[in-house]
Write an enzyme that holds these catalytic residues in place. Sequence first.
Site, PDB file in Angstrom:
ATOM      1  N   LEU A  23       0.937  -1.193   0.273  1.00 16.18           N
ATOM      2  CA  LEU A  23       0.048   0.093  -0.032  1.00 16.18           C
ATOM      3  C   LEU A  23       0.843   1.225  -0.024  1.00 16.18           C
ATOM      4  O   LEU A  23       1.998   1.349   0.639  1.00 16.18           O
ATOM      5  CB  LEU A  23      -0.933  -0.107   1.240  1.00 16.18           C
ATOM      6  CG  LEU A  23      -1.955  -1.072   1.081  1.00 16.18           C
ATOM      7  CD1 LEU A  23      -2.366  -1.619   2.603  1.00 16.18           C
ATOM      8  CD2 LEU A  23      -3.059  -0.821   0.251  1.00 16.18           C
ATOM      9  N   PRO A  24       0.402   2.417  -0.417  1.00 15.16           N
ATOM     10  CA  PRO A  24       1.242   3.886  -0.424  1.00 15.16           C
ATOM     11  C   PRO A  24       2.011   3.986   0.704  1.00 15.16           C
ATOM     12  O   PRO A  24       2.880   4.345   0.639  1.00 15.16           O
ATOM     13  CB  PRO A  24       0.299   4.593  -1.111  1.00 15.16           C
ATOM     14  CG  PRO A  24      -0.872   4.078  -2.004  1.00 15.16           C
ATOM     15  CD  PRO A  24      -1.018   2.564  -0.976  1.00 15.16           C
ATOM     16  N   THR A  44       6.126   0.596   2.487  1.00 12.32           N
ATOM     17  CA  THR A  44       6.912   1.405   3.104  1.00 12.32           C
ATOM     18  C   THR A  44       6.296   2.228   3.945  1.00 12.32           C
ATOM     19  O   THR A  44       5.598   3.430   3.498  1.00 12.32           O
ATOM     20  CB  THR A  44       7.834   2.167   2.074  1.00 12.32           C
ATOM     21  OG1 THR A  44       8.498   1.382   1.190  1.00 12.32           O
ATOM     22  CG2 THR A  44       8.952   3.017   2.982  1.00 12.32           C
ATOM     23  N   LYS A  84      14.632  -0.023   5.407  1.00 14.54           N
ATOM     24  CA  LYS A  84      14.213   0.691   4.257  1.00 14.54           C
ATOM     25  C   LYS A  84      14.416   2.317   4.151  1.00 14.54           C
ATOM     26  O   LYS A  84      14.768   2.881   3.195  1.00 14.54           O
ATOM     27  CB  LYS A  84      12.792   0.225   3.830  1.00 14.54           C
ATOM     28  CG  LYS A  84      12.097   0.830   2.547  1.00 14.54           C
ATOM     29  CD  LYS A  84      12.489   0.440   1.378  1.00 14.54           C
ATOM     30  CE  LYS A  84      12.095   1.035   0.369  1.00 14.54           C
ATOM     31  NZ  LYS A  84      12.532   1.034  -1.045  1.00 14.54           N
ATOM     32  N   LYS A 100       7.484  11.189   0.488  1.00  8.07           N
ATOM     33  CA  LYS A 100       7.058  10.547   1.369  1.00  8.07           C
ATOM     34  C   LYS A 100       7.980   9.873   2.240  1.00  8.07           C
ATOM     35  O   LYS A 100       7.887   9.942   3.554  1.00  8.07           O
ATOM     36  CB  LYS A 100       5.918   9.475   0.712  1.00  8.07           C
ATOM     37  CG  LYS A 100       5.405   8.561   1.747  1.00  8.07           C
ATOM     38  CD  LYS A 100       4.794   7.313   1.142  1.00  8.07           C
ATOM     39  CE  LYS A 100       5.639   6.269   1.346  1.00  8.07           C
ATOM     40  NZ  LYS A 100       5.662   4.915   0.813  1.00  8.07           N
TER      41      LYS A 100
HETATM   42  P1  NAD Z   1       0.684   2.550  -5.974  1.00  9.04           P
HETATM   43  O1  NAD Z   1      -0.215   3.864  -5.600  1.00  9.04           O
HETATM   44  O2  NAD Z   1       0.644   2.273  -7.606  1.00  9.04           O
HETATM   45  O3  NAD Z   1      -0.493   1.269  -5.666  1.00  9.04           O
HETATM   46  C1  NAD Z   1      -1.074   1.075  -4.344  1.00  9.04           C
HETATM   47  C2  NAD Z   1      -2.401   0.556  -4.315  1.00  9.04           C
HETATM   48  O4  NAD Z   1      -2.879   0.687  -3.192  1.00  9.04           O
HETATM   49  C3  NAD Z   1      -3.359   1.108  -5.512  1.00  9.04           C
HETATM   50  O5  NAD Z   1      -3.983   0.302  -6.079  1.00  9.04           O
HETATM   51  C4  NAD Z   1      -4.519   1.876  -4.343  1.00  9.04           C
HETATM   52  O6  NAD Z   1      -5.860   1.541  -5.118  1.00  9.04           O
HETATM   53  C5  NAD Z   1      -4.577   0.578  -3.473  1.00  9.04           C
HETATM   54  N1  NAD Z   1      -4.962   1.067  -2.071  1.00  9.04           N
HETATM   55  C6  NAD Z   1      -4.851   2.099  -1.312  1.00  9.04           C
HETATM   56  N2  NAD Z   1      -5.546   1.940  -0.100  1.00  9.04           N
HETATM   57  C7  NAD Z   1      -6.303   0.532  -0.313  1.00  9.04           C
HETATM   58  C8  NAD Z   1      -6.981   0.012   0.738  1.00  9.04           C
HETATM   59  N3  NAD Z   1      -7.355   0.559   1.902  1.00  9.04           N
HETATM   60  N4  NAD Z   1      -7.599  -0.966   0.325  1.00  9.04           N
HETATM   61  C9  NAD Z   1      -7.125  -1.965  -0.912  1.00  9.04           C
HETATM   62  N5  NAD Z   1      -6.253  -1.284  -1.746  1.00  9.04           N
HETATM   63  C10 NAD Z   1      -5.866   0.121  -1.329  1.00  9.04           C
HETATM   64  O7  NAD Z   1       1.722   2.327  -5.216  1.00  9.04           O
HETATM   65  P2  NAD Z   1       3.016   1.603  -5.536  1.00  9.04           P
HETATM   66  O8  NAD Z   1       3.982   2.284  -6.453  1.00  9.04           O
HETATM   67  O9  NAD Z   1       2.685  -0.029  -5.945  1.00  9.04           O
HETATM   68  O10 NAD Z   1       3.900   1.584  -4.175  1.00  9.04           O
HETATM   69  C11 NAD Z   1       3.333   0.641  -3.122  1.00  9.04           C
HETATM   70  C12 NAD Z   1       4.492   0.725  -1.926  1.00  9.04           C
HETATM   71  O11 NAD Z   1       5.526   0.079  -2.346  1.00  9.04           O
HETATM   72  C13 NAD Z   1       4.567   2.138  -1.360  1.00  9.04           C
HETATM   73  O12 NAD Z   1       4.729   2.066  -0.133  1.00  9.04           O
HETATM   74  C14 NAD Z   1       6.029   2.605  -1.851  1.00  9.04           C
HETATM   75  O13 NAD Z   1       6.967   3.369  -1.222  1.00  9.04           O
HETATM   76  C15 NAD Z   1       6.391   1.249  -2.273  1.00  9.04           C
HETATM   77  N6  NAD Z   1       7.762   1.118  -3.138  1.00  9.04           N
HETATM   78  C16 NAD Z   1       7.389   1.583  -4.144  1.00  9.04           C
HETATM   79  C17 NAD Z   1       8.500   1.501  -5.330  1.00  9.04           C
HETATM   80  C18 NAD Z   1       8.111   1.844  -6.626  1.00  9.04           C
HETATM   81  O14 NAD Z   1       9.219   2.145  -7.620  1.00  9.04           O
HETATM   82  N7  NAD Z   1       6.830   2.199  -7.091  1.00  9.04           N
HETATM   83  C19 NAD Z   1       9.707   1.035  -4.915  1.00  9.04           C
HETATM   84  C20 NAD Z   1      10.050   0.312  -3.706  1.00  9.04           C
HETATM   85  C21 NAD Z   1       8.805   0.494  -2.684  1.00  9.04           C
END
Ligand code: NAD
Length: 323
Positions: A80-81, A114, A203, A278
Amino acid sequence: MVNAFPATRTVAQRLIIGFVGIGNMGSAMATRLLGAGYRLVVCDKNEEAVQRLQMAGAKAATSPAALAATPGLSAIVSMLPSLEHVRQAYLGGDGILSVPSGELHPHLLIDCSTIDPLTAREVAAAASDATLHPNAAEAHDGQRSPLLIDAPVSGGVPGATAGSLTFMCGGEPAAVDAARPLLETMGKRIIYCGGNGTGVTAKLCNNLVLSVSMAAVSEGLALGKHLGLDPHLLSEIFNTSSARCWSSDTYNPVPGVMEGVPSSRGYKGGFSSKLMVKDLSLALKAAEHSGAAAPMAEEAHKLYSQVDPNLDFSAIYKQLYKG
Ligand code: NAD
């Protein structure tokens, strides 16, 4: 605890795994689990994301609570975000831990988001107060409550797609061991960091250093350019001198110096400045709580807040330093 997730495809086919949050990272990770033969039930607020995974063979649950009450569900992975979303998905009215006592099926909860260590520990403590369904308890040596680990990742979307993520894990050693076969389906390195909250701590520290090193490399290369030095040549010098680091030799911020990195495709894709801001906010919150000094994180937070939130964080070179 019994090892519940053998990596062989035939055994995986019998196991049902839940996945909450199938965005950029989660959808690629969930697809790896499907490819390995796990039966998947997904949950996301975004219907299009759910439909894409359904087309690939997953089933859907209407809420995290409905998912957690699915009979036979072995584990839930969440991606999740940020901390508000993790709180909502675990502790909210229709969250995983809102399921009535004795009706919760997954014996293992793996949060890969994260977030900050305080929230990670709070959610783990709430999980330890929940009660598993009798069938789930019986299948797992009489385990009473689900075990939760924090397992944030590094490697980004390319690593999630290739199954080469690094997982930094915090929680009981037995819980991390039980999660290992699942994590190995999605990643290459599974690092045990300590108790709950230590995975997200690792992290946040990593991303703090990364943010500062990228800003420093960008500042040095832009200064050189303004003084008449070709950034290609200066990068070559950095990469064979004491300035060498991942931000200069693997993810160079100057367009055209390296192929296949965001700087060479208009800073599209990669790790957004928004996510870096963030993570720096979370690091600053953790520093304040623990009394640690973090002046570099404070400065980096200010700098990345001035970069287009949707571009890769290496766009700091172009947008802030005018390289
Ligand atoms: P994203 O926004 O693409 O995906 C998050 C998903 O969670 C969305 O589809 C959203 O609809 C869903 N969501 C939010 N609240 C919800 C709830 N209560 N119930 C169900 N679904 C819900 O984000 P992302 O890029 O996939 O990143 C996710 C995590 O991974 C973050 O914490 C980020 O810091 C970490 N991360 C991302 C990357 C990257 O390159 N994108 C790299 C390393 C770590």
